[in-house]
Design a protein around this motif. Structure first.
Motif, mmCIF file in Angstrom:
data_model
loop_
_atom_site.group_PDB
_atom_site.id
_atom_site.type_symbol
_atom_site.label_atom_id
_atom_site.label_comp_id
_atom_site.label_asym_id
_atom_site.label_seq_id
_atom_site.Cartn_x
_atom_site.Cartn_y
_atom_site.Cartn_z
ATOM 1 N N LYS A 169 -5.022 -48.709 13.057
ATOM 2 C CA LYS A 169 -5.210 -49.082 11.654
ATOM 3 C C LYS A 169 -5.931 -47.964 10.909
ATOM 4 O O LYS A 169 -6.629 -47.150 11.515
ATOM 5 C CB LYS A 169 -5.963 -50.403 11.520
ATOM 6 C CG LYS A 169 -7.385 -50.405 12.021
ATOM 7 C CD LYS A 169 -7.985 -51.786 11.810
ATOM 8 C CE LYS A 169 -9.417 -51.856 12.294
ATOM 9 N NZ LYS A 169 -10.045 -53.141 12.000
ATOM 10 N N SER A 170 -5.702 -47.940 9.617
ATOM 11 C CA SER A 170 -6.360 -46.957 8.759
ATOM 12 C C SER A 170 -7.245 -47.688 7.767
ATOM 13 O O SER A 170 -6.840 -48.711 7.196
ATOM 14 C CB SER A 170 -5.330 -46.112 8.006
ATOM 15 O OG SER A 170 -4.664 -45.255 8.894
ATOM 16 N N GLU A 184 -8.942 -51.905 4.190
ATOM 17 C CA GLU A 184 -7.902 -51.443 5.115
ATOM 18 C C GLU A 184 -6.715 -50.951 4.302
ATOM 19 O O GLU A 184 -6.338 -51.549 3.295
ATOM 20 C CB GLU A 184 -7.485 -52.582 6.047
ATOM 21 C CG GLU A 184 -6.687 -52.095 7.224
ATOM 22 C CD GLU A 184 -6.656 -53.109 8.370
ATOM 23 O OE1 GLU A 184 -5.659 -53.070 9.113
ATOM 24 O OE2 GLU A 184 -7.604 -53.892 8.513
ATOM 25 N N ALA A 187 -0.140 -50.840 6.200
ATOM 26 C CA ALA A 187 0.388 -50.401 7.502
ATOM 27 C C ALA A 187 1.228 -49.149 7.372
ATOM 28 O O ALA A 187 1.195 -48.274 8.228
ATOM 29 C CB ALA A 187 1.198 -51.525 8.140
ATOM 30 N N SER A 190 -0.953 -46.332 7.329
ATOM 31 C CA SER A 190 -1.614 -46.217 8.622
ATOM 32 C C SER A 190 -0.768 -45.389 9.589
ATOM 33 O O SER A 190 -1.277 -44.510 10.257
ATOM 34 C CB SER A 190 -1.861 -47.614 9.189
ATOM 35 O OG SER A 190 -2.440 -47.536 10.452
#
Length: 194
Positions: A169-170, A184, A187, A190
């Motif tokens: 995850k980023s 967050e 995706a 990410s």
């Protein structure tokens, strides 16, 4: 008639009036020079002060005692990036640390460091963005325009081998209302960053 050795001519001996005239002339030149300035000369502003503050060296993680217990192993600073994170004109450092290991991927800690007011003191930890207890590792870390971005790796269960993280995850942290707020990233971003 030639003067004797050691005697001076009367007209070459400095008198108090000579020194007064010389001092007055020098003072006049200095005063005149202070009125002549380049056309782009300006007074010092608060912006100049902020620029001078930001030119101070970024906090050095090597001088910090991090709150991480590595037992007999040493603590490694694996990454550090610097920038003005709270837009106050000073430079902070974001440090990624983890316990040294020859195998596996030990969890990371991410800390924000600031310079103390005493230049002889060690930098201080002002925020913990990621604690090792969260069992995540930092793959990459970037500071841009005051935003801290990181790609994090982790494990969904204890059965997943420590060599092969299966959680990706980023996240980003931004300074808002006197603290760092984590969010967050989607995706798609990410996987692009990883």
């Amino acid at each position: 008639m030639q003067p004797l050795a050691g005697q001076d001519l009367l007209h070459t001996q400095p008198r108090p009036m000579h020194w007064l005239a010389t001092a007055t002339a020098i003072s006049a030149v200095v005063a005149a020079a202070s009125f002549v300035q380049p056309p782009d000369a300006t007074a010092t502003t608060s912006h100049d002060v902020r620029v001078a503050q930001s030119s101070v060296a970024a906090p050095d993680p090597a001088k910090v005692t991090f709150p991480v217990d590595c037992g007999p192993n040493r603590l490694d600073v694996v990454k550090k990036v610097s920038g003005d994170l709270d837009h106050d004109g000073t430079t902070e450092t974001v440090a990624v640390v983890r316990c040294h290991s020859e195998t596996g991927t030990p969890p990371s800690g991410v800390y924000v460091l600031a310079q103390p007011t005493d230049p002889k003191a060690a930098p201080r930890i002002v925020a913990t963005l990621l604690a090792p207890a969260q069992r995540l590792s930092v793959q990459n870390l970037v500071v841009k325009d005051g935003t801290i971005s990181a790609a994090l790796l982790g494990y969904s269960t204890l059965d997943v081998p420590r060599c092969c993280p299966d959680v990706h995850k980023s996240v980003k942290w931004q300074w808002q209302d006197g603290k760092f707020i984590q969010s967050e990233l989607p995706a798609a971003m990410s996987t692009e960053r990883a």
